[in-house]
Design an enzyme around this catalytic site. Structure first.
Site, PDB file in Angstrom:
ATOM      1  CE  LYS A   1      -5.935   1.972  -0.496  1.00 41.47           C
ATOM      2  NZ  LYS A   1      -6.420   2.022   0.835  1.00 41.47           N
TER       3      LYS A   1
ATOM      4  CE1 TYR B   1     -14.884   3.397  -2.666  1.00 44.29           C
ATOM      5  CE2 TYR B   1     -12.917   3.688  -4.023  1.00 44.29           C
ATOM      6  CZ  TYR B   1     -13.510   3.552  -2.786  1.00 44.29           C
ATOM      7  OH  TYR B   1     -12.731   3.567  -1.651  1.00 44.29           O
TER       8      TYR B   1
ATOM      9  CB  SER C   1     -11.222   7.533  -3.088  1.00 41.45           C
ATOM     10  OG  SER C   1      -9.971   7.953  -2.572  1.00 41.45           O
TER      11      SER C   1
ATOM     12  CE  LYS D   1      -3.570   2.358   2.675  1.00 43.30           C
ATOM     13  NZ  LYS D   1      -4.490   2.257   3.813  1.00 43.30           N
TER      14      LYS D   1
ATOM     15  CD  GLU E   1       5.758  -3.955   3.434  1.00 49.14           C
ATOM     16  OE1 GLU E   1       5.074  -4.853   3.961  1.00 49.14           O
ATOM     17  OE2 GLU E   1       6.181  -2.972   4.071  1.00 49.14           O
TER      18      GLU E   1
HETATM   19  C1  PBG Z   1      -7.051   3.573   5.569  1.00 49.60           C
HETATM   20  C2  PBG Z   1      -7.489   3.350   4.187  1.00 49.60           C
HETATM   21  C3  PBG Z   1      -7.339   4.246   3.145  1.00 49.60           C
HETATM   22  C4  PBG Z   1      -7.928   3.650   2.047  1.00 49.60           C
HETATM   23  C5  PBG Z   1      -8.407   2.406   2.427  1.00 49.60           C
HETATM   24  N1  PBG Z   1      -8.105   2.234   3.769  1.00 49.60           N
HETATM   25  C6  PBG Z   1      -6.799   5.622   3.109  1.00 49.60           C
HETATM   26  C7  PBG Z   1      -5.498   5.928   3.676  1.00 49.60           C
HETATM   27  O1  PBG Z   1      -4.640   5.072   3.859  1.00 49.60           O
HETATM   28  O2  PBG Z   1      -5.302   7.102   3.965  1.00 49.60           O
HETATM   29  C8  PBG Z   1      -8.002   4.291   0.704  1.00 49.60           C
HETATM   30  C9  PBG Z   1      -9.096   3.851  -0.171  1.00 49.60           C
HETATM   31  C10 PBG Z   1      -9.415   4.794  -1.258  1.00 49.60           C
HETATM   32  O3  PBG Z   1      -8.783   5.856  -1.428  1.00 49.60           O
HETATM   33  O4  PBG Z   1     -10.342   4.466  -1.994  1.00 49.60           O
HETATM   34  N2  PBG Z   1      -6.467   2.480   6.187  1.00 49.60           N
HETATM   35 ZN    ZN Z   2      -5.969   3.144   8.267  1.00 49.05          ZN
END
Ligand code: PBG
Ligand code: ZN
Length: 327
Positions: free
Chosen positions: A249, A314, A275, A196, A234
């Site tokens: 991600k 989404y 998002s 991530k 990771e």
């Molecule tokens: C937080 C989390 C995030 C997302 C999923 N879980 C945001 C972040 O790490 O700040 C992002 C998902 C998205 O942007 O659609 N653990």
């Molecule tokens: Zn979080």
């Protein structure tokens, strides 16, 4: 060689597709907000066309997704109460625990994945416990693992099929697996947000899930955008810790990572089209700069082509609709 060999012969027939996005691949994220009363959903301004739901609203949303052929949903909870340690996240009567129980009762055959993190539940908005004494907002790794274990058990108890730790803490998969197994939840699977990145593409989500942080940033736990080899490490560690599914991600800016993980490891691989990916496409198509339907399918096809088995998006519902119309 040309002119005997001609690639266009078959292309004109539109007969061959190496990659096909199917509704089976899609996972729909659903935001469930305990603060919503008297209505079923509230629009998310930063993600036009997306909503936060009450528990009742979520039941409707998930049933609708199921009837479109979507098998699985990823749930995020927005609690009424936040505190320094995120204790609502493992409350048996917490928003996610109640929502999961209700969904399991009301919707048939849905695979429920619960996001497992602290950021929606803490006042400071970080994904782990914070060392307040240090004043720096440093996120403490090992003490956070204990809390993650508790949250996992409470989510599994409520009926979650898969828990999805998203905080990028070292050892999180191992800690969660041990806690689940100790409580006999040996069949609850773990989908780890293994690679991530610390991405600006999460901007709209922080409004959606009310999970923005009060100080600092997430660069102490999320990965540097520049790093690819580190992602493989990771993923390798999470597999060793018994992750059932690993995730990359975001997705569309990180196709190289998806492709490298696919080439190196024979494990189920998910990609999260986040998002910001949604909102960029939504905004550009609202303006008429891009064709929404076409660009969405192109993006998802690219993610699949790179090697993802599952795609969290989404757009899941509209894609499922589009796919069912034209097969
Ligand atoms: C937080 C989390 C995030 C997302 C999923 N879980 C945001 C972040 O790490 O700040 C992002 C998902 C998205 O942007 O659609 N653990
Ligand atoms: Zn979080």
């Amino acid at each position: 060689m040309f002119p005997t060999v001609r690639m266009r012969r078959l292309r004109e027939l539109k007969l061959l597709k190496e990659t096909r996005v199917s509704t089976d691949d899609l996972i729909l994220p659903v935001f469930i907000d305990e603060n919503i009363e008297g209505e079923t959903k509230k629009p998310i301004d930063s993600m036009p066309g997306q909503y936060r739901f009450s528990i009742e609203g979520a039941v409707k949303e998930v049933s609708e997704a199921r009837s479109l052929g979507i098998k699985s949903v990823l749930l995020f909870g927005i609690p009424r109460k936040k505190d320094e340690t995120g204790s609502e996240a493992f409350n048996t009567e917490g928003v996610i625990q109640r929502a999961v129980r209700k969904l399991k009762e009301e919707v048939e055959n849905v695979v429920i994945i619960t996001d497992l993190c602290l950021c929606e539940y803490t006042t400071h908005g970080h994904c782990g416990l914070v060392d307040v004494d240090a004043g720096s907002g440093h996120v403490l790794n090992d003490p956070t693992l204990e809390v993650l274990g508790k949250i996992a058990v409470s989510q599994a108890e409520a009926g979650a099929d898969i828990v999805a730790p998203s905080g990028m803490m070292d050892g999180m998969v191992k800690a969660i697996r041990e806690n689940l197994d100790d409580d006999s939840f040996t069949d609850t699977a773990i989908m780890s947000y293994a690679a991530k990145y610390n991405s600006a593409l999460y901007g709209p989500f922080r409004e959606a899930a009310d999970s923005g942080y009060q100080f600092g940033d997430r660069s102490g736990y999320q990965m540097d955008v520049s790093n690819a080899r580190e992602a493989l490490r990771e993923v390798e560690l999470d597999i060793e810790e018994a992750a059932d599914i690993v995730m990359v991600k975001p997705a569309i800016f990180y196709l190289d990572i998806i492709s490298k993980v696919r080439a190196r490891f024979d494990v189920p691989l998910a990609a999260y089209s986040v998002s910001g990916e949604y909102s960029m496409i939504a905004a550009a198509s609202e303006k008429g700069y891009l064709d929404r339907g076409e660009i969405v399918m192109e993006g998802l096809t690219a993610i699949k082509r790179a090697g993802a088995d599952l795609i969290i998006t989404y757009f899941a519902k509209e894609v499922a609709k589009a796919l069912s119309c034209c097969i």
